[in-house]
Design an enzyme around this catalytic site. Sequence first.
Site, short mmCIF file in Angstrom:
data_model
loop_
_atom_site.label_atom_id
_atom_site.label_comp_id
_atom_site.label_asym_id
_atom_site.label_seq_id
_atom_site.Cartn_x
_atom_site.Cartn_y
_atom_site.Cartn_z
N GLY A 75 0.74 -1.25 0.00
CA GLY A 75 0.00 0.00 0.00
C GLY A 75 0.78 1.30 0.00
O GLY A 75 0.17 2.37 0.06
N CYS A 111 8.23 -3.49 -10.72
CA CYS A 111 9.58 -3.34 -10.16
C CYS A 111 10.49 -4.37 -10.85
O CYS A 111 11.41 -4.90 -10.25
CB CYS A 111 9.59 -3.47 -8.65
SG CYS A 111 8.93 -5.00 -8.03
C1 SAM Z 1 4.17 -5.33 -6.80
S1 SAM Z 1 2.97 -5.77 -5.64
C2 SAM Z 1 2.11 -4.24 -5.42
C3 SAM Z 1 2.81 -3.24 -4.51
C4 SAM Z 1 1.92 -2.06 -4.14
N1 SAM Z 1 1.46 -1.35 -5.34
C5 SAM Z 1 2.62 -1.10 -3.21
O1 SAM Z 1 3.11 -0.06 -3.68
O2 SAM Z 1 2.67 -1.35 -2.01
C6 SAM Z 1 1.84 -6.71 -6.58
C7 SAM Z 1 0.55 -7.04 -5.88
O3 SAM Z 1 -0.30 -7.71 -6.81
C8 SAM Z 1 -1.16 -8.52 -6.06
N2 SAM Z 1 -1.82 -9.44 -7.01
C9 SAM Z 1 -1.35 -10.59 -7.56
N3 SAM Z 1 -2.25 -11.12 -8.38
C10 SAM Z 1 -3.34 -10.29 -8.37
C11 SAM Z 1 -4.60 -10.31 -9.02
N4 SAM Z 1 -4.94 -11.28 -9.86
N5 SAM Z 1 -5.45 -9.30 -8.76
C12 SAM Z 1 -5.12 -8.31 -7.92
N6 SAM Z 1 -3.93 -8.23 -7.28
C13 SAM Z 1 -3.05 -9.22 -7.51
C14 SAM Z 1 -0.27 -9.15 -5.04
O4 SAM Z 1 -1.02 -9.58 -3.92
C15 SAM Z 1 0.67 -7.97 -4.69
O5 SAM Z 1 0.24 -7.32 -3.55
#
Ligand code: SAM
Length: 378
Positions: free
Chosen positions: A213, A316
């Site tokens: 988040g 990332c």
């Molecule tokens: C790179 S992280 C996001 C980091 C976040 N934007 C932050 O700045 O803290 C990717 C996220 O995608 C979520 N995720 C994976 N598959 C997903 C899906 N099908 N739908 C929604 N979220 C998904 C994961 O749970 C993870 O939290």
Amino acid sequence: MNERRRALEILRRIERESAFASLLLTNDSGFVRTLVLGVLRWRSRLDFVIDSFAKSKIEPEIRDILRLGALQLLFMRVAPHAAVGETVALVPLRARGFVNAILRKISKGAPEPADVATRNAHPQWLIDRWTRVYGAERAAKIAAANQELSYPDAMTDSPPPAATRSELVPGMWKLTGSSADVEGFALDEGSGVIADIAAAAGNDVLDLAAAPGGKSLVMRVRGARVVSNDISIARLRPLIGKSSIVVSDGRQPPFARPFQVVLLDAPCSATGTIRKNPEIKWRLREDDLASFAALQKQLLVSALDLASETVVYSTCSLEPEENDAVVDDVLRTRTDFVRGDVAKLVNANVARWVENGVLRLTPEAGTDGFTAHILRKK
Ligand SMILES: C[S@@+](CC[C@H](N)C(=O)[O-])C[C@H]1O[C@@H](n2cnc3c(N)ncnc32)[C@H](O)[C@@H]1O
């Protein structure tokens, strides 16, 4: 428990269970963290030195002990007699003489690797692909930057005690130590850059993959109304009470209205975060990129469906398969969107990292690496 023994135990678990160091190290001392992250960060270079002195095959646990010893001798300011003596004490009796002899040799001087991959302890295939994508000079800089120690950055109104001001993200501070006493919230400076791009694109934002988040929180600081969606309720926990939360699979989202801006910060190989999560470079296989790309494309299609003006697509990851190729592929059928220019949404310091409209922030910036594309509805 003895700190070196604890470090050894964590290293064994990371290897056996493919566990993440950052999740296992939550309550450990700075010394244990330095040992574990140092072995992961320098692994192939430590092995290069160990193997230059040991000619026989080494079993995995003994190798981890040798790595711990070599790390202390080569990259930490531990007195050599303590580094050797305390490390040898971890070794089962049958192998003590062997480990002792090798560590004593290393303490008298170690060979320097000549190639970029071994010198910076990266797998050759990653250096080869970054050389193809970014050129040899920048690839070497990325690898060297991944070997630097990094601390979390923080978004806070009052300057933290040991910190310098971020040149990329207004209101952010780059810490030079732990984030324990900092007000506000911790996140990487590169994450702040992505949040600022999305907030500059509009103030009605859906953050489609939002957990844990940090980007949602920065966008709120910038005055945006943010809905934070993620598939994982557990990972969304830090946002409870701080943002509007939705738990859904971003491929089948429940929203009945479009958002001015959709930020898709997609799940990815995370090759931009190797300086913080060094185990990634040893675990990732080149074939894994295709499976990330398949999910990224599905999520991007969904993001386009939900956006009335702009989609910010970020990862990332430094790899084109997860970035440029995903965007190209989706735009082939989604002719209702065109590529926009990230440079129009950022300050001059961030604009230096934009090439042909695409943000390519790589770790020699002193941040985690991020790639970001802008897509505009026609
Ligand atoms: C790179 S992280 C996001 C980091 C976040 N934007 C932050 O700045 O803290 C990717 C996220 O995608 C979520 N995720 C994976 N598959 C997903 C899906 N099908 N739908 C929604 N979220 C998904 C994961 O749970 C993870 O939290």
